[in-house]
Design an enzyme around this catalytic site. Structure first.
Site, PDB file in Angstrom:
ATOM      1  N   SER A 154       0.828  -1.197   0.000  1.00  0.00           N
ATOM      2  CA  SER A 154       0.000   0.000   0.000  1.00  0.00           C
ATOM      3  C   SER A 154       0.871   1.258   0.000  1.00  0.00           C
ATOM      4  O   SER A 154       1.624   1.486  -0.935  1.00  0.00           O
ATOM      5  CB  SER A 154      -0.972  -0.042   1.188  1.00  0.00           C
ATOM      6  OG  SER A 154      -1.994   0.910   1.045  1.00  0.00           O
ATOM      7  N   ASP A 231     -10.123  -5.692  -3.339  1.00  0.00           N
ATOM      8  CA  ASP A 231      -9.522  -4.660  -2.494  1.00  0.00           C
ATOM      9  C   ASP A 231     -10.424  -3.423  -2.505  1.00  0.00           C
ATOM     10  O   ASP A 231     -10.650  -2.814  -3.551  1.00  0.00           O
ATOM     11  CB  ASP A 231      -8.129  -4.325  -3.051  1.00  0.00           C
ATOM     12  CG  ASP A 231      -7.335  -3.391  -2.161  1.00  0.00           C
ATOM     13  OD1 ASP A 231      -7.927  -2.525  -1.505  1.00  0.00           O
ATOM     14  OD2 ASP A 231      -6.094  -3.536  -2.147  1.00  0.00           O
ATOM     15  N   HIS A 265      -7.267  -6.103   0.879  1.00  0.00           N
ATOM     16  CA  HIS A 265      -6.088  -5.262   1.124  1.00  0.00           C
ATOM     17  C   HIS A 265      -5.306  -5.694   2.366  1.00  0.00           C
ATOM     18  O   HIS A 265      -4.344  -5.044   2.747  1.00  0.00           O
ATOM     19  CB  HIS A 265      -6.557  -3.808   1.297  1.00  0.00           C
ATOM     20  CG  HIS A 265      -5.492  -2.771   1.097  1.00  0.00           C
ATOM     21  ND1 HIS A 265      -4.969  -2.450  -0.141  1.00  0.00           N
ATOM     22  CD2 HIS A 265      -4.847  -1.963   1.982  1.00  0.00           C
ATOM     23  CE1 HIS A 265      -4.060  -1.493  -0.012  1.00  0.00           C
ATOM     24  NE2 HIS A 265      -3.968  -1.186   1.261  1.00  0.00           N
TER      25      HIS A 265
END
Length: 287
Positions: A154, A231, A265
């Protein structure tokens, strides 16, 4: 002032090696910082040195999330690679507003060098690229800092990609899980960059992997990116992998973007594919 030399504050054996957590004073950031190293099992030859693989974590994380949740140590042990996990931002400075939101300030350093006076201690780019490798080289003779690769998740995937592209001579390879690849065009990036860097969009582009490909595209090792299809932040337009993929195609940069059906995620996603990422890096580090 605390000593700049790292002091061990935790140790746990795992897969024959050790997770060791350290504390030190960072002159770059002006505060005490923690980082964790996974040392693989000791080799037969005492002169052997381990190549290093830096992990950069995402928003809200610190140096422990990857170490406790990913299970990466199993493959790192078998491949003989040391894992280095720094924190994600300065802590304990008590700057007004540093903890007002989860996506900015503490836990959200974005691996850049802030230009705004209020956030002058947020120099995570220099910490990761300069201070931490020097600290490791000076204090851990079993590590070979000249053989290094980098990956992240991320915000940390953003950090890994930008740091790699700007320092191709320092890192053998890069990979990322659900990275923020075009932050100048997403809400997370726009919030962070406007506060840390100010209004000059040219400064923003210096920390945007998609933009950096215009200047740094002499990449030989394939960039590996895994992205979960379920995600939430992909659907919210925070990650924009298609923009990075298009830029790679334009500049003939080797990239493999894998859409992983059903994954989100979280660290469940990371743990599912981290073995493949470490093997990806191991092959580059051992060339």
């Amino acid at each position: 002032m605390e000593a700049t030399r790292p002091v061990e504050i935790g140790s746990n054996k795992m897969f024959g090696g050790y997770n060791k957590r350290y504390k030190h004073f960072s002159p770059t950031l002006g505060c005490s910082m923690n980082f964790t190293v996974y040392f693989p099992p000791s080799p037969a030859s005492p002169s052997h040195k381990f190549p290093v693989l830096y992990w950069l974590s995402g928003l809200t994380c610190n140096d422990e999330n990857f170490i406790t949740k990913s299970g990466a140590q199993r493959t790192a042990a078998s491949e003989g690679i040391a894992l280095i996990a720094p924190d994600t931002s300065p802590r304990g400075l008590n700057v007004e507003g540093e903890a007002d939101s989860w996506d900015f300030g503490v836990g959200a350093g974005f691996y850049l060098n802030a230009k705004q006076e209020k956030w002058k201690n947020w120099q995570m780019y220099d910490y990761v690229v300069k201070e931490l490798p020097s600290l490791l080289a000076e204090n851990f003779e079993q590590l070979d800092i000249s053989k290094a690769s980098i990956f992240g998740h991320s915000m940390g995937g953003h950090g890994a990609l930008t740091i790699y592209l700007k320092n191709l001579f320092k890192y053998k390879s890069v990979s990322a899980f659900a990275p923020i690849v075009n932050p100048i065009n997403c809400p997370w990036g726009q919030k962070a960059f406007s506060n840390y860097l100010g209004d000059n969009k040219a400064d923003w582009e210096e920390y945007d992997a998609t933009c950096l490909l215009e200047k740094y595209h002499d990449v030989s090792a394939t960039i590996l990116i895994d992205q979960g299809s379920d995600d939430k932040f992909l659907k919210d337009g925070q990650l924009l992998p298609e923009n990075f993929q298009a830029a790679c195609k334009k500049h003939n940069v080797p990239v493999l973007v894998r859409s992983q059906p059903g994954y989100d995620h979280s660290y469940y996603f990371i743990a599912s594919f981290v073995e493949e990422h470490i093997i990806h890096h191991s092959q580059a580090l051992k060339l």
